[in-house]
Design a protein around this motif. Sequence first.
Motif, PDB file in Angstrom:
ATOM      1  N   TYR A 113      27.345  54.484  25.826  1.00 46.38           N
ATOM      2  CA  TYR A 113      26.574  54.348  27.081  1.00 46.38           C
ATOM      3  C   TYR A 113      25.886  55.611  27.552  1.00 46.38           C
ATOM      4  CZ  TYR A 113      28.891  49.871  27.477  1.00 46.38           C
ATOM      5  OH  TYR A 113      29.336  48.611  27.244  1.00 46.38           O
ATOM      6  N   SER A 146      22.088  56.047  27.532  1.00 41.15           N
ATOM      7  CA  SER A 146      21.357  54.781  27.392  1.00 41.15           C
ATOM      8  C   SER A 146      21.287  54.128  28.771  1.00 41.15           C
ATOM      9  CB  SER A 146      22.084  53.854  26.411  1.00 41.15           C
ATOM     10  OG  SER A 146      22.995  53.058  27.112  1.00 41.15           O
ATOM     11  N   ARG A 180      21.906  51.009  29.274  1.00 40.73           N
ATOM     12  CA  ARG A 180      22.635  49.738  29.247  1.00 40.73           C
ATOM     13  C   ARG A 180      23.682  49.719  30.343  1.00 40.73           C
ATOM     14  NH1 ARG A 180      25.130  49.753  23.672  1.00 40.73           N
ATOM     15  NH2 ARG A 180      26.014  47.779  24.334  1.00 40.73           N
ATOM     16  N   GLN A 181      23.946  48.511  30.821  1.00 37.69           N
ATOM     17  CA  GLN A 181      24.970  48.360  31.851  1.00 37.69           C
ATOM     18  C   GLN A 181      26.352  48.455  31.214  1.00 37.69           C
ATOM     19  OE1 GLN A 181      24.837  45.668  34.986  1.00 37.69           O
ATOM     20  NE2 GLN A 181      23.503  47.262  35.768  1.00 37.69           N
TER      21      GLN A 181
END
Length: 414
Positions: free
Chosen positions: A103, A106, A108-109
Amino acid sequence: MKEGVNSPRLIFEEKKAIKLFLWLFYICFISYEVFWYFVLPNFTDYGGSQFPGNGLGFWFYFGVLCILPVSIFLYLKGNPYIIKYFVLASYVIFDVVDNLVKYLGSDRQFASGNIVELLFLFISPIFVNKKYFWTVTFCIVGKYLFLGIILNDPNVLSPIAIIVILLVLAYIFLTRFYSYINSLTLVHEELRHKEKLAVMGQMAMAIGHEIRNPISSLKGFLQLQQENHPNTNEYYPIMIQEIDRINNIVNDLMYIGKPRKIKFEKASIKEIIGYTVALTNQQAINQGIIIETEFKEAIPMIDCDESQLKQVLINLIKNAIEAMPDGGTIKIRAMIISSSELQITINDEGYGISNEALTNLGEPFYSTKKEGTGLGLMVTNQIIKEHRGEITFKSNLGIGTMVTIILPISSEKD
Ligand code: ADP
Ligand code: MG
């Protein structure tokens, strides 16, 4: 339970728990990953898109698998108690690194977690170890908080909420185990104590009987000798006194085996205290001690065994005197504290009793004195118990000791 207690029985229990834990750990870990990557995507939009996922990828699985041989090695060779910490720490480290690689940087969640974390928490009571429970709590909650802060992602809050619920449940289980084990230990201790007393009592009875007869004939002949040749030997009184002392010790000893039957009769506590003070006063004066008595109000007659209560007071006053080699004051008070109870306190200014010694008071043969028998308080406790009373000791080292006795006024059961 207590680590570092190297009892084979406890080590065996720990090993059993570790085996169960490792089995569950790998079964949960592998089935969850299979479910996430290979089952769930076939039926829903959820699930991992591509095994082994990004992050550490295969290295993550390799790392988690490597925990097993090291654990087996520790199981066979080393200390089984550290395996659970080792598995926990290794897993959390691999998982944190995996998540950071996945993560960090990035957009992203955050969506992470494996059921094994819940297993760590939920199964932790099987080790019956509070330290481990709190370590698990700290590591798992800490992991999510750490990731949440580093990744600046509030999504970590939902796993934390689930974890807290499980924590509470696991904590309830753990405290139940503890309380059950504590009760078992207490019952066991009580039984052991009773057995010890029973064995000692039988011995004391047997030896006491054998000693009593020769001692009483010795005393008889000594008295005869003294009558026949009066004033020829100044040692007679000392010899008789010493024989009486042996007799008293034998009597106390025999008390362990067979407490005397108690005979309730109305008696005056004031007179009992007066008698015992008169008896011990000379010894007190010799040591520069003043014994004061105080009766707050008129004390009614109480149902008791007079000679046994005298014994109790003599034992306690003697202990107080012996604790005050440099003199001082002993205060004895008697008062009515309720419609059915009388309280006697004996306050001395002696050297006091340490907290550790307080727990041993009344154990047969527990004495800190060079010439002590350690039987006085045992007999005292027994007599008070038979009177359905209570005795408590409060002490400050170097300041003094207060003994409190509470006795029912009437022997009739309510
Ligand atoms: P003994 O007097 O033969 O030692 P006891 O059963 O009467 O045996 O007392 C046990 C121990 O308790 C004593 O050795 C002493 O250490 C401690 N103790 C009892 N009463 C007192 C007191 N009033 N002050 C200080 N220590 C006391
Ligand atoms: Mg004593």
